[in-house]
Design a protein around this motif. Structure first.
Motif, mmCIF file in Angstrom:
data_model
loop_
_atom_site.group_PDB
_atom_site.id
_atom_site.type_symbol
_atom_site.label_atom_id
_atom_site.label_comp_id
_atom_site.label_asym_id
_atom_site.label_seq_id
_atom_site.Cartn_x
_atom_site.Cartn_y
_atom_site.Cartn_z
ATOM 1 N N ARG A 134 -13.328 -5.686 0.316
ATOM 2 C CA ARG A 134 -12.185 -5.538 -0.520
ATOM 3 C C ARG A 134 -11.647 -3.986 -0.592
ATOM 4 N N PRO A 135 -10.420 -3.826 -0.422
ATOM 5 C CA PRO A 135 -9.966 -2.558 -0.472
ATOM 6 C C PRO A 135 -10.102 -1.911 -1.823
ATOM 7 N N GLY A 136 -10.339 -0.600 -1.846
ATOM 8 C CA GLY A 136 -10.772 0.317 -3.327
ATOM 9 C C GLY A 136 -9.419 0.661 -3.966
ATOM 10 N N PRO A 137 -9.595 1.065 -5.002
ATOM 11 C CA PRO A 137 -8.314 1.660 -5.640
ATOM 12 C C PRO A 137 -7.537 2.623 -4.990
ATOM 13 N N VAL A 138 -8.408 3.575 -4.572
ATOM 14 C CA VAL A 138 -7.542 4.727 -3.606
ATOM 15 C C VAL A 138 -6.658 4.262 -2.480
ATOM 16 N N LEU A 139 -7.343 3.421 -1.565
ATOM 17 C CA LEU A 139 -6.515 2.894 -0.696
ATOM 18 C C LEU A 139 -5.613 1.978 -0.883
ATOM 19 N N THR A 140 -5.743 1.200 -2.085
ATOM 20 C CA THR A 140 -4.388 0.229 -2.441
ATOM 21 C C THR A 140 -3.364 1.088 -3.170
ATOM 22 N N SER A 141 -3.937 2.002 -3.792
ATOM 23 C CA SER A 141 -2.915 2.976 -4.382
ATOM 24 C C SER A 141 -1.918 3.655 -3.343
ATOM 25 N N LEU A 142 -2.580 4.239 -2.327
ATOM 26 C CA LEU A 142 -1.939 4.947 -1.217
ATOM 27 C C LEU A 142 -1.026 3.977 -0.297
ATOM 28 N N THR A 143 -1.454 2.570 -0.367
ATOM 29 C CA THR A 143 -0.640 1.658 0.333
ATOM 30 C C THR A 143 0.499 1.368 -0.388
ATOM 31 N N PHE A 144 0.560 1.246 -1.729
ATOM 32 C CA PHE A 144 1.916 1.202 -2.265
ATOM 33 C C PHE A 144 2.628 2.373 -2.427
ATOM 34 N N GLY A 145 1.958 3.546 -2.383
ATOM 35 C CA GLY A 145 2.958 4.677 -2.409
ATOM 36 C C GLY A 145 3.462 4.614 -0.907
ATOM 37 N N TRP A 146 2.811 4.330 0.055
ATOM 38 C CA TRP A 146 3.550 4.400 1.375
ATOM 39 C C TRP A 146 4.613 3.541 1.545
ATOM 40 N N ARG A 147 4.388 2.190 0.650
ATOM 41 C CA ARG A 147 5.461 1.379 0.725
ATOM 42 C C ARG A 147 6.740 2.004 -0.110
#
Length: 285
Positions: free
Chosen positions: A30-43
């Motif tokens: 499961r992706p961690g908080p940092v990775l998912t936050s950066l992914t939505f930031g990239w969005r």
């Protein structure tokens, strides 16, 4: 397609067969908080790429305020306020940098409210990711907007004759602190985006909040010339502390006490509006 393939295609899928397919490979972690936050930031950055009109808020505020306020205040009132237009420009431009960037933060709430109205965030809340990551990612993506706005304001100031005695280091440090404060202030507009029904409502309420905060401050003039009760209001205004820090760093001084006030204000903004935002986000229907 031969007879054997046709029979296999038409044969019912058993539970054991389906389970064997699903368990054939190793399940990704499961992706961690940092990775998912950066992914939505990239969005958020991709949205700017595919919808360039979103950069209007970045260019309109940083260009409108420096051109209108810097030119008007510097060349109409600068001589009377500071003795010379050049001296007043040294005082005014750091304040204009603060005003332009905190105004841009309002776009965060407007963008999030638009996504909510479209139903995008309903999908985000159903994903198996850290719950705040869509909100944190959107705020991280908006940091790019603040950076662009800062670059425009500083470039215009250099063209007009602004010369920071603190050099490049002072400018970079002041912009970095400004980005931190802007990120934390954005939580207020995020909360409003979850309360108000339309993007226009978010924009209207945000302007009602930001205009008194930015104008009743030390951005344009030294509060020593103000009435006593007004000085008290200006001194407790967090925008005044931020302008003082940015002005000091660009002048080559390090106002440690003021930096502490700005950092404390930033922490309080997140501590107060962050939990409220998450409760509203969790219960949003």
């Amino acid at each position: 397609m031969n007879a054997t393939t046709a029979e296999q295609a038409s044969a019912p899928v058993t539970e054991d067969a389906l389970r064997s397919v699903l368990l054939a490979g190793e399940r990704p972690s499961r992706p961690g908080p940092v990775l998912t936050s950066l992914t939505f930031g990239w969005r958020a950055l991709l949205k700017i790429k595919h919808v360039p009109e979103q950069l209007v808020d970045v260019t309109m505020f940083p260009i409108m305020f420096p051109i209108m306020f810097t030119l008007m205040f510097t060349y109409l009132f600068g001589g009377a306020l500071a003795g010379s237009t050049q001296e007043y420009l040294q005082f005014l431009l750091p304040g204009i940098l603060v005003q332009a960037n905190v105004m841009i933060t309002m776009n965060t709430g407007i963008t999030l409210n638009t996504d909510i109205q479209k139903g995008v965030f309903d999908r985000f809340r159903s994903l198996p990711v850290w719950r705040p990551s869509p909100l944190v990612g959107a705020l991280l993506g908006d940091v790019m907007r603040y950076s662009i706005g800062s670059a425009i304001v500083i470039t215009l100031g250099l063209v007009l004759g602004f010369r920071p005695e603190g050099g490049a280091v002072g400018v970079v440090l002041s912009v970095a602190l400004l980005l931190v404060f802007s990120f934390c202030l954005s939580w207020l507009w995020t909360m409003l985006s979850l309360i108000l029904r339309t993007p226009n409502s978010v924009a209207g309420v945000s302007m009602m909040v930001m205009f008194p905060l930015t104008f009743v401050s030390n951005i344009f003039v030294d509060p020593k010339t103000m009435p006593g009760w007004m000085q008290v209001v200006v001194e407790v205004n967090p925008i005044s502390h931020l302008a003082t820090v940015v002005r000091g760093l660009m002048d080559g001084s390090v106002p440690a006490g003021e930096i502490g006030w700005v950092l404390v204000s930033s922490v309080l903004l997140v501590a107060v509006f962050g939990p409220i935002t998450m409760v509203l986000y969790r219960n949003k229907k």
